[in-house]
Write an enzyme that holds these catalytic residues in place. Structure first.
Site, PDB file in Angstrom:
ATOM      1  N   ASP A 181       0.828  -1.209   0.000  1.00 11.24           N
ATOM      2  CA  ASP A 181       0.000   0.000   0.000  1.00 11.24           C
ATOM      3  C   ASP A 181       0.864   1.262   0.000  1.00 11.24           C
ATOM      4  OD1 ASP A 181      -2.392   1.373  -0.020  1.00 11.24           O
ATOM      5  OD2 ASP A 181      -2.736   1.204   2.137  1.00 11.24           O
ATOM      6  N   GLY A 182       0.300   2.329  -0.506  1.00 10.09           N
ATOM      7  CA  GLY A 182       0.962   3.633  -0.422  1.00 10.09           C
ATOM      8  C   GLY A 182       1.518   4.156  -1.745  1.00 10.09           C
ATOM      9  N   ASN A 183       1.191   3.483  -2.847  1.00 10.00           N
ATOM     10  CA  ASN A 183       1.698   3.939  -4.150  1.00 10.00           C
ATOM     11  C   ASN A 183       1.179   5.342  -4.498  1.00 10.00           C
ATOM     12  OD1 ASN A 183       2.721   1.376  -4.283  1.00 10.00           O
ATOM     13  ND2 ASN A 183       1.412   0.674  -5.963  1.00 10.00           N
ATOM     14  N   GLY A 184      -0.107   5.559  -4.209  1.00 15.37           N
ATOM     15  CA  GLY A 184      -0.726   6.851  -4.522  1.00 15.37           C
ATOM     16  C   GLY A 184      -0.072   7.978  -3.730  1.00 15.37           C
ATOM     17  N   ARG A 185       0.142   7.719  -2.427  1.00 10.29           N
ATOM     18  CA  ARG A 185       0.760   8.749  -1.575  1.00 10.29           C
ATOM     19  C   ARG A 185       2.205   9.020  -1.998  1.00 10.29           C
ATOM     20  NH1 ARG A 185      -1.306   5.799   3.630  1.00 10.29           N
ATOM     21  NH2 ARG A 185      -2.026   4.403   1.981  1.00 10.29           N
ATOM     22  N   HIS A 209       2.344   3.421  -8.904  1.00  9.58           N
ATOM     23  CA  HIS A 209       2.180   1.987  -9.214  1.00  9.58           C
ATOM     24  C   HIS A 209       3.389   1.489 -10.007  1.00  9.58           C
ATOM     25  CE1 HIS A 209      -1.713   2.308  -7.538  1.00  9.58           C
ATOM     26  NE2 HIS A 209      -2.317   2.851  -8.575  1.00  9.58           N
ATOM     27  N   SER A 231      -7.427  -5.546  -5.157  1.00  8.38           N
ATOM     28  CA  SER A 231      -8.550  -6.127  -4.418  1.00  8.38           C
ATOM     29  C   SER A 231      -9.830  -6.033  -5.241  1.00  8.38           C
ATOM     30  CB  SER A 231      -8.736  -5.386  -3.092  1.00  8.38           C
ATOM     31  OG  SER A 231      -9.273  -4.092  -3.320  1.00  8.38           O
ATOM     32  N   TRP A 256     -11.769  -2.405  -7.946  1.00  8.31           N
ATOM     33  CA  TRP A 256     -12.493  -2.201  -9.218  1.00  8.31           C
ATOM     34  C   TRP A 256     -13.252  -0.877  -9.199  1.00  8.31           C
ATOM     35  CZ3 TRP A 256     -11.081  -4.856 -13.246  1.00  8.31           C
ATOM     36  CH2 TRP A 256     -10.695  -6.200 -13.128  1.00  8.31           C
ATOM     37  N   LEU A 279      10.422 -21.153  -4.231  1.00  6.38           N
ATOM     38  CA  LEU A 279       9.420 -20.288  -3.607  1.00  6.38           C
ATOM     39  C   LEU A 279       8.081 -20.386  -4.324  1.00  6.38           C
ATOM     40  CD1 LEU A 279       8.791 -17.748  -1.699  1.00  6.38           C
ATOM     41  CD2 LEU A 279       9.328 -16.372  -3.724  1.00  6.38           C
ATOM     42  N   ARG A 318      -5.108  -1.768   9.022  1.00  8.29           N
ATOM     43  CA  ARG A 318      -6.295  -2.569   8.686  1.00  8.29           C
ATOM     44  C   ARG A 318      -5.908  -3.667   7.715  1.00  8.29           C
ATOM     45  NH1 ARG A 318      -7.813   2.753   6.744  1.00  8.29           N
ATOM     46  NH2 ARG A 318      -7.156   2.973   4.576  1.00  8.29           N
TER      47      ARG A 318
HETATM   48  C1  IPE Z   1      -5.406  -2.799  -0.158  1.00 11.67           C
HETATM   49  O1  IPE Z   1      -5.068  -1.476  -0.354  1.00 11.67           O
HETATM   50  C2  IPE Z   1      -5.428  -3.530  -1.458  1.00 11.67           C
HETATM   51  C3  IPE Z   1      -4.136  -3.746  -2.079  1.00 11.67           C
HETATM   52  C4  IPE Z   1      -2.982  -3.453  -1.555  1.00 11.67           C
HETATM   53  C5  IPE Z   1      -4.185  -4.366  -3.369  1.00 11.67           C
HETATM   54  P1  IPE Z   1      -6.196  -0.339  -0.511  1.00 11.67           P
HETATM   55  O2  IPE Z   1      -5.472   0.928  -0.638  1.00 11.67           O
HETATM   56  O3  IPE Z   1      -7.118  -0.718  -1.604  1.00 11.67           O
HETATM   57  O4  IPE Z   1      -6.964  -0.472   0.860  1.00 11.67           O
HETATM   58  P2  IPE Z   1      -7.808   0.598   1.666  1.00 11.67           P
HETATM   59  O5  IPE Z   1      -8.782   1.185   0.706  1.00 11.67           O
HETATM   60  O6  IPE Z   1      -6.836   1.599   2.187  1.00 11.67           O
HETATM   61  O7  IPE Z   1      -8.445  -0.187   2.771  1.00 11.67           O
HETATM   62  C1  IPE Z   2      -1.503   0.296  -3.367  1.00 13.82           C
HETATM   63  O1  IPE Z   2      -1.356   1.689  -3.399  1.00 13.82           O
HETATM   64  C2  IPE Z   2      -1.777  -0.293  -4.729  1.00 13.82           C
HETATM   65  C3  IPE Z   2      -3.158  -0.778  -4.889  1.00 13.82           C
HETATM   66  C4  IPE Z   2      -4.068  -0.811  -3.969  1.00 13.82           C
HETATM   67  C5  IPE Z   2      -3.507  -1.269  -6.203  1.00 13.82           C
HETATM   68  P1  IPE Z   2      -2.605   2.673  -3.375  1.00 13.82           P
HETATM   69  O2  IPE Z   2      -2.983   2.968  -4.785  1.00 13.82           O
HETATM   70  O3  IPE Z   2      -3.691   2.144  -2.528  1.00 13.82           O
HETATM   71  O4  IPE Z   2      -1.913   3.936  -2.709  1.00 13.82           O
HETATM   72  P2  IPE Z   2      -2.520   4.919  -1.621  1.00 13.82           P
HETATM   73  O5  IPE Z   2      -3.059   4.085  -0.502  1.00 13.82           O
HETATM   74  O6  IPE Z   2      -3.603   5.707  -2.306  1.00 13.82           O
HETATM   75  O7  IPE Z   2      -1.371   5.766  -1.197  1.00 13.82           O
HETATM   76 MG    MG Z   3      -4.127   2.341  -0.552  1.00 17.69          MG
END
Ligand code: IPE
Ligand code: IPE
Ligand code: MG
Length: 266
Positions: free
Chosen positions: A35-39, A52, A80, A84, A146, A205
């Site tokens: 998680d956290g690619n967007g940030r 991403h 997840s 979608w 693995l 979470r």
């Molecule tokens: C969880 O991350 C799903 C994946 C890492 C693929 P999200 O960014 O979708 O989860 P929420 O929305 O913060 O719970």
């Molecule tokens: C995780 O990064 C990648 C996926 C859920 C596909 P996010 O895209 O959820 O990044 P944030 O949480 O917005 O930083």
């Molecule tokens: Mg996220």
């Protein structure tokens, strides 16, 4: 037993972390919520998809590290069911990146004898990507290294619902429906449950990930954003895991003897 000393220069930070790692107490299965690619992208004033793309390097390195550390199973949460709901353009880019990753990495998977599997409702995917995924699964099915699971279009509740459907389809009698019967029909059938669940970017979470399988997993949350997740962060998570005492509902190690002695003293 594995000797980790060749995995990093002894004087490097990774080398120092590796020296503290106990090869006899490694988790069998590590699962990661990437998680956290967007940030990561936002902090650089870049579009989300740049995050991403940057995250692919972390995927590549983590798969390689898991293989070198001799883990049995690595599961990465890539997309997840709930994802979608994201804008069409972001979903399309994620799928393109997945396809690109598979094309580029298949040779490496072979070289490292990695067995690739996919967890999720694949019917929802574009046929081209689905074909690519299924091709990689078939091509690596004979490997004994693995086991690398990638969770795509994955939902933990959907997985349990799918297992329930399979139970009905298989015509099981009520008394035959037990935990083993359900586990045998999950996408992870036959694999050990995760011992360690890592989540990057600080969110506390589980976001519908492996709900059944993480019943007794140790959880490590790091503030590091996924595109910044390197070998040393992986090692830090493993060291954190090795510092935990796993009880599975029992009591502290050695407590029984002490308690027994106390009771005997009356
Ligand atoms: C969880 O991350 C799903 C994946 C890492 C693929 P999200 O960014 O979708 O989860 P929420 O929305 O913060 O719970
Ligand atoms: C995780 O990064 C990648 C996926 C859920 C596909 P996010 O895209 O959820 O990044 P944030 O949480 O917005 O930083
Ligand atoms: Mg996220």
């Amino acid at each position: 037993m594995k000797d980790f000393s060749a995995l990093a220069a002894p004087e490097s930070e990774e080398g120092r972390l590796l020296a503290r790692l106990d090869p006899s107490r490694m988790p069998r299965h590590v699962a990661i919520i990437m998680d956290g690619n967007g940030r990561w992208a936002r902090s650089r004033r870049l579009p989300r998809v740049a995050g991403h793309r940057a995250g692919i390097r972390s995927v590549r390195e983590t798969v390689e590290s898991a293989a070198r550390l001799g883990l049995e199973v690595l599961t990465l949460y890539a997309f997840s069911q709930e994802n979608w709901k994201r804008p069409r353009s972001e979903v399309d880019t994620l799928m393109d990146l997945l396809q690109e990753y598979l094309r580029k990495e298949l040779a490496t998977l072979h070289e490292n004898r990695i067995r690739f599997s996919v967890l999720g409702r694949l019917a929802a995917l574009r046929p081209a990507i689905r074909g690519e995924l299924e091709g990689a699964v078939a091509a690596t099915a004979g490997h004994d290294g693995l086991r690398f699971n990638i969770a795509i279009s994955y939902g933990g509740r959907a997985e349990i619902a799918d297992a329930c459907r399979a139970i009905v389809r298989d015509g099981l009698a009520e008394e035959a429906v037990d935990e083993a019967a359900i586990a045998a029909r999950l996408y992870t059938a036959g694999q050990p449950d995760p011992d360690l669940l890592i989540r990057t970017s600080g969110e506390m979470r589980v976001s519908n990930f492996l709900l059944w399988q993480i019943a007794y997993a140790e959880i490590h949350v790091t503030p590091t954003l996924w595109p910044d997740f390197r070998f040393r962060h992986f090692l830090e998570a493993l060291l954190d895991y090795q510092g935990r005492e796993r009880r599975y509902g029992g009591i502290e190690d050695g407590e029984e003897i002490a308690g027994g002695a106390a009771a005997a003293r009356g």
